[in-house]
Design a protein around this motif. Sequence first.
Motif, PDB file in Angstrom:
ATOM      1  N   ASP A  41       0.824  -1.212   0.000  1.00  0.00           N
ATOM      2  CA  ASP A  41       0.000   0.000   0.000  1.00  0.00           C
ATOM      3  C   ASP A  41       0.857   1.260   0.000  1.00  0.00           C
ATOM      4  N   PHE A  52      -5.887   2.844  -8.771  1.00  0.00           N
ATOM      5  CA  PHE A  52      -6.874   2.282  -9.708  1.00  0.00           C
ATOM      6  C   PHE A  52      -7.874   3.359 -10.098  1.00  0.00           C
ATOM      7  N   THR A  53      -8.346   4.106  -9.108  1.00  0.00           N
ATOM      8  CA  THR A  53      -9.295   5.201  -9.287  1.00  0.00           C
ATOM      9  C   THR A  53      -8.886   6.316  -8.334  1.00  0.00           C
ATOM     10  N   GLN A  56      -9.263   6.113  -4.188  1.00  0.00           N
ATOM     11  CA  GLN A  56      -9.274   4.650  -4.226  1.00  0.00           C
ATOM     12  C   GLN A  56      -9.555   4.085  -2.844  1.00  0.00           C
ATOM     13  N   HIS A  60      -6.449  -4.952   1.125  1.00  0.00           N
ATOM     14  CA  HIS A  60      -6.708  -6.219   0.444  1.00  0.00           C
ATOM     15  C   HIS A  60      -6.570  -7.416   1.387  1.00  0.00           C
ATOM     16  N   VAL A 108      -9.909 -11.794  -9.138  1.00  0.00           N
ATOM     17  CA  VAL A 108     -10.242 -10.405  -8.812  1.00  0.00           C
ATOM     18  C   VAL A 108      -9.265  -9.956  -7.733  1.00  0.00           C
ATOM     19  N   MET A 109      -8.513  -8.911  -8.001  1.00  0.00           N
ATOM     20  CA  MET A 109      -7.591  -8.372  -7.008  1.00  0.00           C
ATOM     21  C   MET A 109      -8.398  -7.622  -5.956  1.00  0.00           C
ATOM     22  N   GLY A 111      -7.504  -5.607  -3.833  1.00  0.00           N
ATOM     23  CA  GLY A 111      -7.128  -4.200  -3.743  1.00  0.00           C
ATOM     24  C   GLY A 111      -7.972  -3.299  -4.616  1.00  0.00           C
ATOM     25  N   SER A 112      -8.620  -3.868  -5.624  1.00  0.00           N
ATOM     26  CA  SER A 112      -9.513  -3.073  -6.470  1.00  0.00           C
ATOM     27  C   SER A 112     -10.864  -2.857  -5.808  1.00  0.00           C
ATOM     28  N   ILE A 113     -11.123  -3.592  -4.719  1.00  0.00           N
ATOM     29  CA  ILE A 113     -12.379  -3.468  -3.978  1.00  0.00           C
ATOM     30  C   ILE A 113     -12.179  -2.659  -2.702  1.00  0.00           C
TER      31      ILE A 113
END
Length: 341
Positions: A41, A52-53, A56, A60, A108-109, A111-113
């Motif tokens: 992180d 990612f965004t 964010q 994770h 699905v990573m 970290g994207s959630i």
Amino acid sequence: MRGVMMYGPGDVRTEEREPPGIIEPTDAVIRLSATCICGSDLWPYRGEEPLFTTPQAMGHEYVGVVEQIGSDVKNVTVGDFVVGSFVASDNTCDICLAGYQSRCRHNVMMGSIGTQAELARIPLADGTLVVTPGQPDRDLIPSLLAASDVLGTGWYAATAAGAGPGRSIAVVGDGAVGLSAILAAKLLGAERIIAFSRHPDRQNLASAFGATDIVEERGDAGAARVKELTEGYGAYGTAEAVGTQESMWQAIHSTRPGGYVGFVGVSHGVELDGLQLFFSSVHLHGGPAPVRHYLPELIQLIWDRSIDPGKVFDLTLPIENAAEGYRAMDERRATKVLLTF
């Protein structure tokens, strides 16, 4: 719900977020018992990796109690205490069955959630979540949380480095993953475990986890010191848990010809000269750790109190103080930060 968001380098905030719900019939939603900050992180925190965004949702790693399940979920039920990998996987595709769930065809990573939050949606719940033997005692939660990433990643690094009875293993990196690799190498039977570290508190934990030697030199000087300790040949295998140009070559040069390098540090700017690599004659194996592959075994070891990987957490903060946790890890005032609710 409360959750941690990153708006840019150095800008971490704990905010109210919309709670997640079931999107796919294979999803579950869990209420986290604790979460944590990972060394990876820090890459976006330092501006060395894009988000990612913007902003964010961060995190994770996760453990907790299942609150909702989708209509197709069969392996977990509401009320189960579960541990999951930092990569969601179906655990049924050919790549998963080969033991590489982190590269599942449908991965699905997480970290994207974002799991630095009170609630988290877990995709592919049947393949991702492992139910513990019961509701854990509170003091086991840090160790179970470590299993979600750093313990499993360290285990993969030690395994890829060929750790086993009578063997010498070097470990590059004294963060939570490197320390976990030392613990794994010890349990896998390594006779000599050489830890690279310059920090007294981490040196002490490395020794407690099984390190037999501490080397403070880095780079070529560190590799030369390992060779001095191993009759001039180098370690049987080396776990690389940093991900920089220097750390990768330090690992390769610390390893004897025909030996093994298990690299799990997320690569940043690493380029390997082909001729040097050719004449090193080492095996390279690594990448994102298939934590799900190891979770059943690791959970049982923790449940039986055979290991205590939760010792890597040396700072505990409420989630409202997540920004201080990021600062503490960035400034190396903390090895790994546990966040509570």
